[in-house]
Design a protein around this motif. Structure first.
Motif, PDB file in Angstrom:
ATOM      1  N   CYS A  96     -42.386  22.082  58.008  1.00 40.18           N
ATOM      2  CA  CYS A  96     -43.776  21.696  58.172  1.00 40.18           C
ATOM      3  C   CYS A  96     -43.837  20.171  58.156  1.00 40.18           C
ATOM      4  O   CYS A  96     -43.081  19.522  57.418  1.00 40.18           O
ATOM      5  N   ALA A  97     -44.734  19.600  58.972  1.00 42.24           N
ATOM      6  CA  ALA A  97     -44.853  18.148  59.029  1.00 42.24           C
ATOM      7  C   ALA A  97     -46.311  17.744  59.216  1.00 42.24           C
ATOM      8  O   ALA A  97     -47.097  18.504  59.772  1.00 42.24           O
ATOM      9  N   ALA A  98     -46.621  16.520  58.765  1.00 44.32           N
ATOM     10  CA  ALA A  98     -47.986  16.006  58.863  1.00 44.32           C
ATOM     11  C   ALA A  98     -47.980  14.613  59.473  1.00 44.32           C
ATOM     12  O   ALA A  98     -47.127  13.784  59.138  1.00 44.32           O
ATOM     13  N   ASP A  99     -48.939  14.382  60.357  1.00 45.47           N
ATOM     14  CA  ASP A  99     -49.051  13.106  61.068  1.00 45.47           C
ATOM     15  C   ASP A  99     -50.430  12.520  60.799  1.00 45.47           C
ATOM     16  O   ASP A  99     -51.435  13.089  61.246  1.00 45.47           O
ATOM     17  N   ALA A 100     -50.459  11.379  60.111  1.00 47.65           N
ATOM     18  CA  ALA A 100     -51.735  10.776  59.734  1.00 47.65           C
ATOM     19  C   ALA A 100     -52.565  10.337  60.933  1.00 47.65           C
ATOM     20  O   ALA A 100     -53.790  10.217  60.824  1.00 47.65           O
ATOM     21  N   ALA A 101     -51.937  10.108  62.056  1.00 50.21           N
ATOM     22  CA  ALA A 101     -52.676   9.673  63.245  1.00 50.21           C
ATOM     23  C   ALA A 101     -53.615  10.762  63.751  1.00 50.21           C
ATOM     24  O   ALA A 101     -54.573  10.476  64.467  1.00 50.21           O
ATOM     25  N   GLY A 102     -53.302  12.018  63.401  1.00 51.04           N
ATOM     26  CA  GLY A 102     -54.204  13.107  63.751  1.00 51.04           C
ATOM     27  C   GLY A 102     -54.085  13.637  65.164  1.00 51.04           C
ATOM     28  O   GLY A 102     -54.739  14.625  65.516  1.00 51.04           O
ATOM     29  N   ILE A 103     -53.237  13.015  65.953  1.00 54.64           N
ATOM     30  CA  ILE A 103     -53.089  13.438  67.351  1.00 54.64           C
ATOM     31  C   ILE A 103     -51.884  14.346  67.444  1.00 54.64           C
ATOM     32  O   ILE A 103     -50.764  13.933  67.169  1.00 54.64           O
ATOM     33  N   ALA A 104     -52.087  15.573  67.839  1.00 55.89           N
ATOM     34  CA  ALA A 104     -50.997  16.530  67.922  1.00 55.89           C
ATOM     35  C   ALA A 104     -49.945  16.048  68.913  1.00 55.89           C
ATOM     36  O   ALA A 104     -50.255  15.709  70.053  1.00 55.89           O
ATOM     37  N   THR A 105     -48.715  15.992  68.466  1.00 57.07           N
ATOM     38  CA  THR A 105     -47.628  15.515  69.307  1.00 57.07           C
ATOM     39  C   THR A 105     -46.385  16.353  69.062  1.00 57.07           C
ATOM     40  O   THR A 105     -46.197  16.913  67.987  1.00 57.07           O
ATOM     41  N   THR A 106     -45.530  16.402  70.071  1.00 55.03           N
ATOM     42  CA  THR A 106     -44.282  17.146  69.931  1.00 55.03           C
ATOM     43  C   THR A 106     -43.160  16.281  69.379  1.00 55.03           C
ATOM     44  O   THR A 106     -42.065  16.763  69.137  1.00 55.03           O
ATOM     45  N   ARG A 107     -43.406  14.986  69.229  1.00 56.30           N
ATOM     46  CA  ARG A 107     -42.368  14.038  68.853  1.00 56.30           C
ATOM     47  C   ARG A 107     -42.074  14.067  67.360  1.00 56.30           C
ATOM     48  O   ARG A 107     -42.951  13.813  66.538  1.00 56.30           O
ATOM     49  N   VAL A 108     -40.840  14.336  66.998  1.00 54.54           N
ATOM     50  CA  VAL A 108     -40.428  14.400  65.592  1.00 54.54           C
ATOM     51  C   VAL A 108     -40.742  13.084  64.873  1.00 54.54           C
ATOM     52  O   VAL A 108     -41.244  13.085  63.748  1.00 54.54           O
ATOM     53  N   VAL A 109     -40.479  11.970  65.532  1.00 55.25           N
ATOM     54  CA  VAL A 109     -40.599  10.660  64.885  1.00 55.25           C
ATOM     55  C   VAL A 109     -42.047  10.283  64.563  1.00 55.25           C
ATOM     56  O   VAL A 109     -42.299   9.359  63.804  1.00 55.25           O
ATOM     57  N   ALA A 110     -42.995  10.987  65.153  1.00 59.86           N
ATOM     58  CA  ALA A 110     -44.412  10.658  64.937  1.00 59.86           C
ATOM     59  C   ALA A 110     -44.927  11.143  63.594  1.00 59.86           C
ATOM     60  O   ALA A 110     -45.960  10.675  63.114  1.00 59.86           O
ATOM     61  N   TYR A 111     -44.231  12.069  62.981  1.00 65.44           N
ATOM     62  CA  TYR A 111     -44.717  12.698  61.755  1.00 65.44           C
ATOM     63  C   TYR A 111     -44.284  11.909  60.522  1.00 65.44           C
ATOM     64  O   TYR A 111     -43.122  11.540  60.377  1.00 65.44           O
ATOM     65  N   ASP A 112     -45.266  11.705  59.630  1.00 63.82           N
ATOM     66  CA  ASP A 112     -45.048  10.850  58.465  1.00 63.82           C
ATOM     67  C   ASP A 112     -44.475  11.590  57.263  1.00 63.82           C
ATOM     68  O   ASP A 112     -43.804  10.994  56.425  1.00 63.82           O
ATOM     69  N   HIS A 113     -44.808  12.872  57.165  1.00 64.77           N
ATOM     70  CA  HIS A 113     -44.451  13.633  55.973  1.00 64.77           C
ATOM     71  C   HIS A 113     -43.819  14.959  56.377  1.00 64.77           C
ATOM     72  O   HIS A 113     -44.257  15.582  57.352  1.00 64.77           O
TER      73      HIS A 113
END
Length: 124
Positions: A96-113
């Motif tokens: 499971c991963a979370a991205d503070a930017a809020g924009i759904a993306t497929t990129r692993v590197v975009a996720y912060d947590h």
């Protein structure tokens, strides 16, 4: 500090179903995009599904489209992945991963947590 804890993995026969959960703590993730990724032995981590923070738009990898469903319960700060018609090739550790930017993306590197992962094994 955001913490993510996955659960629900296990061993299932091909054609079976599992429901993964990811509980977040540390802050509300209502505005975060949330995603599921998986990693099989010897392979790179790959995108499975994601849901945006606002509007809850969903996206799926072609390999799981029509079989998996992502959802979120913001009141419980929880993310889900319903997995049906499981195949042996779905065997992997699911993260499971979370991205503070809020924009759904497929990129692993975009996720912060990231969570610690839960093992899913599908037998043939």
């Amino acid at each position: 500090q955001v913490q993510l804890v996955e659960s629900g993995g296990g061993l299932v026969q091909a054609g079976g179903s599992l429901r993964l959960s990811c509980v977040a703590s540390g802050r509300t993730l209502r505005s975060y995009a949330m995603g599921w990724f998986r990693q099989a032995p010897g392979k790179e981590r790959e995108f499975v599904s994601t849901i945006s923070g606002i509007g809850s738009r969903t996206y799926y990898a072609d390999s799981v489209k029509g079989r998996f469903t992502i959802s979120r319960d913001n009141a419980k700060n929880t993310l889900y992945l319903q997995m049906n018609s499981l195949k042996p090739e779905d065997t992997a550790v699911y993260y499971c991963a979370a991205d503070a930017a809020g924009i759904a993306t497929t990129r692993v590197v975009a996720y912060d947590h990231w969570g610690q992962g839960t093992q899913v094994t599908v037998s043939s």
